[in-house]
Design a protein around this motif. Sequence first.
Motif, PDB file in Angstrom:
ATOM      1  N   VAL A   9       0.855  -1.195   0.000  1.00 13.49           N
ATOM      2  CA  VAL A   9       0.000   0.000   0.000  1.00 13.49           C
ATOM      3  C   VAL A   9       0.890   1.245   0.000  1.00 13.49           C
ATOM      4  CG1 VAL A   9      -1.651   1.340   1.365  1.00 13.49           C
ATOM      5  CG2 VAL A   9      -1.976  -1.131   1.098  1.00 13.49           C
ATOM      6  N   LEU A  64     -14.049   3.198  -5.366  1.00 11.06           N
ATOM      7  CA  LEU A  64     -13.499   2.594  -4.146  1.00 11.06           C
ATOM      8  C   LEU A  64     -14.559   2.426  -3.055  1.00 11.06           C
ATOM      9  CD1 LEU A  64     -10.110   4.558  -3.988  1.00 11.06           C
ATOM     10  CD2 LEU A  64     -10.575   2.354  -5.057  1.00 11.06           C
ATOM     11  N   PHE A 110      -8.630   7.933   1.747  1.00  7.00           N
ATOM     12  CA  PHE A 110      -7.595   6.884   1.648  1.00  7.00           C
ATOM     13  C   PHE A 110      -7.075   6.509   3.044  1.00  7.00           C
ATOM     14  CE2 PHE A 110      -5.852   7.560  -2.985  1.00  7.00           C
ATOM     15  CZ  PHE A 110      -7.117   7.316  -3.470  1.00  7.00           C
ATOM     16  N   VAL A 113      -8.981   3.691   4.660  1.00  3.93           N
ATOM     17  CA  VAL A 113      -8.985   2.353   4.058  1.00  3.93           C
ATOM     18  C   VAL A 113      -7.860   1.539   4.710  1.00  3.93           C
ATOM     19  CG1 VAL A 113      -8.779   1.048   1.905  1.00  3.93           C
ATOM     20  CG2 VAL A 113      -9.833   3.332   1.872  1.00  3.93           C
ATOM     21  N   TRP A 118      -7.766  -2.435   1.044  1.00  2.00           N
ATOM     22  CA  TRP A 118      -7.187  -2.056  -0.248  1.00  2.00           C
ATOM     23  C   TRP A 118      -7.159  -3.240  -1.220  1.00  2.00           C
ATOM     24  CZ3 TRP A 118      -7.007   2.400  -2.342  1.00  2.00           C
ATOM     25  CH2 TRP A 118      -6.740   3.566  -1.602  1.00  2.00           C
ATOM     26  N   HIS A 122     -13.108  -3.721  -6.115  1.00  3.62           N
ATOM     27  CA  HIS A 122     -13.653  -2.376  -6.337  1.00  3.62           C
ATOM     28  C   HIS A 122     -14.969  -2.481  -7.107  1.00  3.62           C
ATOM     29  CE1 HIS A 122     -12.447  -2.265 -10.567  1.00  3.62           C
ATOM     30  NE2 HIS A 122     -11.252  -2.700 -10.220  1.00  3.62           N
ATOM     31  N   LYS A 138      -8.899  -2.649  -5.145  1.00  3.12           N
ATOM     32  CA  LYS A 138      -8.945  -1.182  -5.025  1.00  3.12           C
ATOM     33  C   LYS A 138      -7.572  -0.548  -5.234  1.00  3.12           C
ATOM     34  CE  LYS A 138     -12.906  -1.235  -1.926  1.00  3.12           C
ATOM     35  NZ  LYS A 138     -13.437  -1.043  -0.584  1.00  3.12           N
ATOM     36  N   LEU A 139      -6.552  -1.212  -4.687  1.00  7.13           N
ATOM     37  CA  LEU A 139      -5.210  -0.640  -4.793  1.00  7.13           C
ATOM     38  C   LEU A 139      -4.756  -0.579  -6.256  1.00  7.13           C
ATOM     39  CD1 LEU A 139      -3.068   0.469  -2.872  1.00  7.13           C
ATOM     40  CD2 LEU A 139      -1.956  -1.771  -2.938  1.00  7.13           C
TER      41      LEU A 139
END
Lengths: 166, 166
Positions: A9, A64, A110, A113, A118, A122, A138-139
């Motif tokens: 991340v 997201l 962000f 999260v 992450w 999504h 999502k990442l």
Amino acid sequence: MADQKELFVKMVLGSWNAKLRQTEALLAELNDEQLLQEVAPGKNRGIYLLGHLIAVHDKLFYILGTGNPIFPDYEEIFVNKPDRAINELPSIQELRQSWSAVHAQLANSFDLVSPDQWFERHRLVSEADFATAPHRNKLNVVLSRASHVDYHLGQLIFLKKQEPII
Amino acid sequence: MADQKELFVKMVLGSWNAKLRQTEALLAELNDEQLLQEVAPGKNRGIYLLGHLIAVHDKLFYILGTGNPIFPDYEEIFVNKPDRAINELPSIQELRQSWSAVHAQLANSFDLVSPDQWFERHRLVSEADFATAPHRNKLNVVLSRASHVDYHLGQLIFLKKQEPII
């Protein structure tokens, strides 16, 4: 496991933040007149690319699952339609403020999260697809958007008076 | 843990490969004459940007510790010096072949890097720095280079006759 995720991340958000800071440094250097110019003859104007980046990033709240776009009308103007299709664009000053608003809000969301989240699905990928393609998380969306910033940054840099430094 | 790392590697190499394929599709579409043009008035020529990407990627063998550059003279021509500083550039045909050679060899060497090895220190970061900044690993270099491709892809696209699709 959590440490590994945290590290990854950090890598991706590091890339995203670096590209945003680079864009902001360029935007601070360019005056409104320069942003009204085409980046190259017959190509998109700076104002359009600025709005385009804001609109694409504003869409991240939905993708997201952290909220809704702050400027929902931008998508039609700066994504669905090409430059010059719409006569009345928001002013450069307004766009500069919108850039700040969207990215401040994104930074806040962000922060909320977790590393595990992450790596969750999504909203643009179905549960069935995600089951067989867990990299579509999502990442990965943020990773892809960071690179998209670079694509347009390579164009916006042409608005500077000096030669681009590569 | 291994599964998590594998997933990260897949995300980053997926981005890298997607950008290379996108560049190759554009290079296939552009003829040699187009690649000799400036991407915008007074800016770098296509030939220079093509050589620049090859040189930067060729350096990855050293940075990742998997070998040496195939075209070591490119760094001076396409990275250290700006466009037009050197009169005699390799021909477009030669550069197209060098592109293929470097990326074929990179793909082979990437295949030999294990998920664990991707998270090891690369050669441009010291052991001391890496101890406090473990995100500065080999995979992060590729993540950064993939975005760098996008930066120049946003410029090379201007050599096409049509308007860019964003």
